[in-house]
Design an enzyme around this catalytic site. Structure first.
Site, PDB file in Angstrom:
ATOM      1  N   TYR A 143       0.820  -1.210   0.000  1.00  0.00           N
ATOM      2  CA  TYR A 143       0.000   0.000   0.000  1.00  0.00           C
ATOM      3  C   TYR A 143       0.857   1.264   0.000  1.00  0.00           C
ATOM      4  O   TYR A 143       0.396   2.315  -0.412  1.00  0.00           O
ATOM      5  CB  TYR A 143      -0.916   0.031   1.233  1.00  0.00           C
ATOM      6  CG  TYR A 143      -2.237  -0.663   1.048  1.00  0.00           C
ATOM      7  CD1 TYR A 143      -2.295  -2.027   0.783  1.00  0.00           C
ATOM      8  CD2 TYR A 143      -3.428   0.042   1.141  1.00  0.00           C
ATOM      9  CE1 TYR A 143      -3.507  -2.665   0.621  1.00  0.00           C
ATOM     10  CE2 TYR A 143      -4.648  -0.590   0.985  1.00  0.00           C
ATOM     11  CZ  TYR A 143      -4.672  -1.942   0.720  1.00  0.00           C
ATOM     12  OH  TYR A 143      -5.881  -2.561   0.563  1.00  0.00           O
ATOM     13  N   LYS A 193       2.838 -15.475   3.183  1.00  0.00           N
ATOM     14  CA  LYS A 193       3.057 -16.257   1.962  1.00  0.00           C
ATOM     15  C   LYS A 193       4.549 -16.549   1.888  1.00  0.00           C
ATOM     16  O   LYS A 193       5.240 -16.191   0.927  1.00  0.00           O
ATOM     17  CB  LYS A 193       2.551 -15.454   0.746  1.00  0.00           C
ATOM     18  CG  LYS A 193       2.498 -16.237  -0.554  1.00  0.00           C
ATOM     19  CD  LYS A 193       1.403 -17.282  -0.613  1.00  0.00           C
ATOM     20  CE  LYS A 193       1.511 -18.117  -1.875  1.00  0.00           C
ATOM     21  NZ  LYS A 193       0.594 -19.282  -1.876  1.00  0.00           N
ATOM     22  N   ASP A 225      -3.330 -18.433   1.328  1.00  0.00           N
ATOM     23  CA  ASP A 225      -4.364 -19.132   0.543  1.00  0.00           C
ATOM     24  C   ASP A 225      -5.114 -20.131   1.413  1.00  0.00           C
ATOM     25  O   ASP A 225      -6.341 -20.251   1.362  1.00  0.00           O
ATOM     26  CB  ASP A 225      -3.758 -19.794  -0.714  1.00  0.00           C
ATOM     27  CG  ASP A 225      -2.483 -20.583  -0.443  1.00  0.00           C
ATOM     28  OD1 ASP A 225      -1.953 -20.518   0.682  1.00  0.00           O
ATOM     29  OD2 ASP A 225      -2.020 -21.277  -1.363  1.00  0.00           O
ATOM     30  N   ASP A 249      -6.528  -6.740   4.184  1.00  0.00           N
ATOM     31  CA  ASP A 249      -7.634  -6.088   3.463  1.00  0.00           C
ATOM     32  C   ASP A 249      -8.578  -7.154   2.916  1.00  0.00           C
ATOM     33  O   ASP A 249      -9.797  -7.092   3.096  1.00  0.00           O
ATOM     34  CB  ASP A 249      -7.056  -5.243   2.325  1.00  0.00           C
ATOM     35  CG  ASP A 249      -8.144  -4.579   1.503  1.00  0.00           C
ATOM     36  OD1 ASP A 249      -9.095  -4.040   2.101  1.00  0.00           O
ATOM     37  OD2 ASP A 249      -8.050  -4.606   0.261  1.00  0.00           O
ATOM     38  N   ASP A 253     -12.539  -8.631   4.573  1.00  0.00           N
ATOM     39  CA  ASP A 253     -13.832  -8.630   3.872  1.00  0.00           C
ATOM     40  C   ASP A 253     -14.442 -10.027   3.895  1.00  0.00           C
ATOM     41  O   ASP A 253     -15.649 -10.193   4.095  1.00  0.00           O
ATOM     42  CB  ASP A 253     -13.669  -8.181   2.404  1.00  0.00           C
ATOM     43  CG  ASP A 253     -13.870  -6.677   2.223  1.00  0.00           C
ATOM     44  OD1 ASP A 253     -13.578  -5.930   3.188  1.00  0.00           O
ATOM     45  OD2 ASP A 253     -14.310  -6.252   1.141  1.00  0.00           O
TER      46      ASP A 253
END
Ligand code: IPM
Ligand code: MG
Length: 358
Positions: A143, A193, A225, A249, A253
Site C-alpha cells: 500500500y 506467503k 491461501d 484487506d 472482507d
C-alpha cells in the site's frame, strides 16, 4: 471527563451512519457522566467537491488535536480512479493512516447469537461459533511502496508496486497481536506467503522470535491461501489473526461476510499515540445513500471500540454492544439483514432502538 472527537462524515452513507453513532455516544455520555466536543473534518470525495482535493491541508493536525477520530466512509463512483492522487478519495484514507501513525488495524468478526441464521456457512459450522479478530498491518507493505509505470521494449507498458517490510514494522504489529491474544483466548495465527515472498519470510522469522517471548500464547503460521480457505471451512478455529496490509484487506472482507453482513463490523486503527481512528469496515454504499436504508450498527460498534481502546472505558463499550445484541435479539433488522419478506427498519430507527436500550 470531556472527550474531543473529530468527525469525518465522508461520502455516501457516511454522514447518516455517523449521525446515529454520535447520538449513541451522547446517550452513553448521559448515562455514564461523560461529555463530548465534536469537530467536523472534511475528507474524501466531499472534500474534492468542496476544495478540490480529498485530503485538504491541516486534516491530520485537526485530528491530532482530538482524543479520537470517528469516520463514516469515503469514496464513490462519482470520483472514479483519477490519475491525480489528490483527486482520489482513497488517497485521503491512506494519508490519514500514515500521518496519524495508525499501524494497527483491529477488525473483529463475531457471529452475534441473534444472527446465526444470517451466516452463509453450514449450520454445524455456525453453531461452533465465530469470534475472531483480524489484526491488519496498516501503514506498510504494498500500500505504501513505490509505484511505477514505464514503457518496455517489447511488452508494451509495464507497472510495478513495491512491497517492503522492515523488522521494526513487523515487530510492533506482532507485539500488538500477541498482547491482544493474551486478553482473548490466547491463540494467534500469523498469515503470510512465506513459500513465495521474501517479505513473508522476514515476517515469519520476526513472529517466531516473538512467539518464544510470548510462550503462553498458542502460535501458528498459516499460508494466506490456506487462511482464505479455513475462514469458510472452519472459522471457529481462529482467535487472533495477524497479517500484512493487503492480505488483511482481503481476509477481513471475507471474515465480515461469514458473520452475516458487512454492515455489522466495526474497526479500530491505532498507533502508539492518540488519536485512534474508528470506522465501519463497509464502504460508502452510494447506491443507498440518503435513503435511510443503511445499517448504522458497524459505526455504532466502532464507537464501542473507541470507548474500549482509546478511553479505556470497558463498561461503556459493553453497554453499547449489549444494546446492539438486545435489539437484534428482539428481531429488529435493517434491510441488509432482513430475510426475504421480513420487515426492515431504517437507519434512524435502528439508531433510536439501540439508544433506548442504553
Ligand atoms: C479498507 C478499504 C481501503 C483499503 C480502501 C478504500 C483504500 O478497502 O479499509 O479495507 O484497501 O485499505
Ligand atoms: Mg478493504
Amino acid at each position: 471527563m470531556n472527550y474531543k472527537i473529530a468527525l469525518i462524515r465522508g461520502d455516501g452513507i457516511g454522514p447518516e451512519v455517523v449521525d446515529e453513532a454520535v447520538k449513541v455516544m451522547l446517550a452513553v455520555g448521559e448515562k455514564f457522566g461523560h461529555s463530548f466536543t465534536f469537530e467536523d473534518v472534511l475528507m474524501g470525495g466531499c472534500a474534492i467537491d468542496a476544495v478540490g482535493k480529498s485530503y485538504p491541508e491541516g486534516t491530520a493536525e485537526k485530528c491530532r488535536a482530538c482524543d479520537a477520530v470517528l469516520l463514516g466512509a469515503v469514496g464513490g463512483p462519482k470520483w472514479g480512479h483519477s490519475s491525480e492522487a489528490d483527486k482520489r478519495p482513497e488517497t485521503a484514507l491512506l494519508s490519514i493512516r500514515r500521518d496519524l501513525g495508525l499501524y494497527a488495524n483491529l477488525r473483529p468478526a463475531a457471529l452475534r447469537p441473534a444472527l446465526a441464521e444470517a451466516c452463509p456457512l453450514k449450520k454445524e459450522t455456525a453453531e461452533r461459533g465465530i469470534d475472531l479478530m483480524i489484526v491488519r498491518e496498516l501503514t506498510g507493505g504494498i500500500y505504501f511502496g513505490r509505484r511505477e509505470r514505464y514503457q518496455t521494449q517489447d511488452r508494451g507498458e509495464e507497472a510495478a508496486d513495491r512491497m517492503a517490510y522492515s523488522q521494526m514494522e513487523i515487530e510492533r504489529i506482532g507485539r500488538r497481536a500477541f498482547e491482544l491474544a493474551r486478553l482473548r483466548r490466547g491463540k494467534l495465527a500469523s498469515v503470510d506467503k512465506a513459500n513465495v515472498l521474501e517479505t513473508s519470510r522476514l515476517w515469519r522469522s520476526v513472529m517466531h522470535r516473538l512467539a518464544e517471548e510470548y510462550a503462553d500464547v498458542q502460535y501458528e503460521d498459516v499460508l494466506v491461501d490456506n487462511a482464505a480457505m479455513q475462514l469458510v471451512r472452519d472459522p471457529g478455529q481462529f482467535d487472533v489473526v495477524v497479517t500484512e496490509n493487503m492480505f488483511g484487506d482481503i481476509l477481513s472482507d471475507e471474515a465480515s461476510m461469514i458473520t452475516g453482513s458487512i454492515g455489522l463490523l466495526p474497526s479500530a486503527s491505532i498507533g502508539d499515540q492518540a488519536p485512534g481512528l474508528y470506522e465501519p469496515i463497509h464502504g460508502s454504499a452510494p447506491d443507498i445513500a440518503g435513503q435511510d436504508k443503511a445499517n448504522p450498527i458497524a459505526t455504532i460498534l466502532s464507537v464501542a471500540m473507541m470507548f474500549r481502546y482509546s478511553f479505556r472505558l470497558a463498561g461503556e463499550a459493553q453497554a453499547i454492544e449489549g444494546a446492539v445484541d438486545a435489539v437484534l435479539t428482539e428481531g429488529w433488522r435493517t434491510a441488509d439483514l432482513a430475510r426475504p419478506g421480513e420487515a426492515a427498519v431504517g437507519t434512524a430507527r435502528m439508531g433510536e432502538l439501540i439508544r433506548e436500550k442504553i
